[in-house]
Design an enzyme around this catalytic site. Structure first.
Site, mmCIF file in Angstrom:
data_model
loop_
_atom_site.group_PDB
_atom_site.id
_atom_site.type_symbol
_atom_site.label_atom_id
_atom_site.label_comp_id
_atom_site.label_asym_id
_atom_site.label_seq_id
_atom_site.Cartn_x
_atom_site.Cartn_y
_atom_site.Cartn_z
ATOM 1 C CB VAL A 273 33.075 26.562 45.408
ATOM 2 C CG1 VAL A 273 34.411 26.387 46.124
ATOM 3 C CG2 VAL A 273 33.306 27.102 43.994
ATOM 4 N NE ARG B 157 40.385 35.469 44.942
ATOM 5 C CZ ARG B 157 39.435 35.307 44.016
ATOM 6 N NH1 ARG B 157 39.333 36.183 43.026
ATOM 7 N NH2 ARG B 157 38.625 34.280 44.083
ATOM 8 C CB CYS C 222 38.795 29.431 38.785
ATOM 9 S SG CYS C 222 37.789 30.529 37.772
ATOM 10 C CG HIS D 234 37.277 27.979 33.486
ATOM 11 N ND1 HIS D 234 35.974 27.597 33.343
ATOM 12 C CD2 HIS D 234 37.255 29.051 34.331
ATOM 13 C CE1 HIS D 234 35.189 28.394 34.059
ATOM 14 N NE2 HIS D 234 35.942 29.282 34.679
HETATM 15 N N1 HSE Z 1 35.225 33.927 37.724
HETATM 16 C C1 HSE Z 1 35.117 32.609 37.241
HETATM 17 C C2 HSE Z 1 34.212 32.538 36.040
HETATM 18 C C3 HSE Z 1 34.606 31.730 38.320
HETATM 19 O O1 HSE Z 1 33.385 33.439 35.882
HETATM 20 O O2 HSE Z 1 34.320 31.609 35.270
HETATM 21 C C4 HSE Z 1 35.634 30.808 38.851
HETATM 22 O O3 HSE Z 1 35.094 29.478 38.720
#
Ligand code: HSE
Length: 334
Positions: free
Chosen positions: A16, A101, A130, A243
């Site tokens: 990131v 958060r 994300c 994703h």
């Molecule tokens: N928590 C998320 C995952 C990461 O494990 O895919 C965000 O990119």
């Protein structure tokens, strides 16, 4: 914030952090000074910012001094250790970790959804998880006109969500398996290549993983909808990057399909992708490296008159993390 900022990236060498660096350069963010900060282990490396090559420095009270803005993309414990020091020194921190958060005095912001929450910050602004960012960008344009009653989500999360080493491990595993050798499993507990995991982190007493609970709690906070009903199954799939999510969305009343399509086609941060003739809908390979969340396969749920089904893919390192953080920073200086 004034123009020409002294900016720090904490966790600069991670997936990131390097994406934040690229996006700051791409979008000509007004940087007067840029400090790349990381653990002492990563100090001494160099990274490019446009034409300039910058050294990575170990994070310390000294290297945090005088910053106007810090974009943090390290783990929650690193954020907890260093961000209070940075904001004490006058910086505003945009934190990509889960550390702050859910704290009531920390805004959790997706600029397309709840930019007004930025006004309430007291030094720290949290970037959501994300999968939450991608989902809220797609659902906000619908929720704004007809409130959502319940969401049932299934996610299909790429290896990059577990970090750069996980992407390499997936590639190595695929080669190992094709050569008939036992696959290397150092980052992942089991082979991910030619396989999937039905959850992407350890389960709690109710059988939910952290990612699923983040989607529930963070979406309620971002939408200011504490009563919103949401359940999710977060699956790790052998995709390298970006994703996907399948969303069943129930409203309090029927949502006409054409109206939903119009809302999504006009929505900020969304690219509506549907080509029924070619049977072409959003796919993670197409979402990779793109800013918008690709949304499509919108249809009426045949089992429930008040519900719609939709599908999305988004680059979770970009809009799901780095880009969202930079957009927050841009809103602060606008
Ligand atoms: N928590 C998320 C995952 C990461 O494990 O895919 C965000 O990119």
């Amino acid at each position: 914030l004034a123009q020409g900022l002294r900016v720090g990236i904490l966790g600069a060498t991670g997936a990131v952090g390097t994406e934040i660096l690229a996006i700051l350069a791409e979008r000509s963010f007004p940087v007067a000074e840029l400090r790349l900060l990381a653990s002492p282990r990563s100090a001494g490396q160099t990274l490019s910012f446009g034409e300039t090559v910058l050294p990575v420095q170990a994070v310390s009270e000294e290297t945090l001094k005088g910053l106007d803005l810090i974009l943090a993309s390290a783990g929650a414990s690193v954020s907890r250790q260093w961000l209070p020091i940075a904001i004490q020194g006058g910086a505003i921190a945009i934190d990509n970790s889960s550390a702050y958060r859910m704290e009531p005095n920390v805004p959790l912001v997706v600029p397309e959804v709840n930019p007004e929450d930025l006004k309430t910050h007291q030094g720290i602004i949290a970037n959501p998880n994300c999968t939450t960012i991608l989902m809220t960008v797609a659902l906000w344009p619908l929720h704004q006109v007809r409130p959502i009653r319940r969401i049932v989500a299934a996610t299909y999360q790429s290896a990059s969500g577990a970090g750069a080493k996980a992407m390499q491990e997936l590639k190595d595993q695929a080669l190992d398996i094709l050569k008939g050798q036992p696959p290397r499993t150092e980052v992942f507990p089991y082979p991910l290549a030619f396989n999937l995991f039905p959850h992407n982190s350890p389960l709690n007493d109710q059988g939910y993983c952290q990612e699923e609970m983040k989607m529930v709690n963070e979406t309620r906070k971002i939408f200011h909808a504490p009563e919103l009903r949401l359940t999710a199954t977060c699956v790790r799939v052998p995709v390298l990057r970006a994703h996907s999510e399948a969303l069943n969305v129930e409203f309090f009343e029927p949502f006409p399909l054409q109206e939903a399509r119009d809302r999504l086609q006009q929505a900020a941060g969304v690219q509506f992708v549907e080509d029924w003739q070619r049977n072409y809908f959003p796919m993670p390979l197409e979402a990779t490296g793109k800013d918008p969340v690709l949304v499509g396969r919108l249809r009426q749920d045949i089992s429930e008159p008040n519900a719609l089904e939709l599908w999305l893919c988004g680059d979770q390192i970009r809009k799901g993390a780095a880009l969202n953080a930079v957009q927050i920073a841009e809103s602060l200086i606008a």
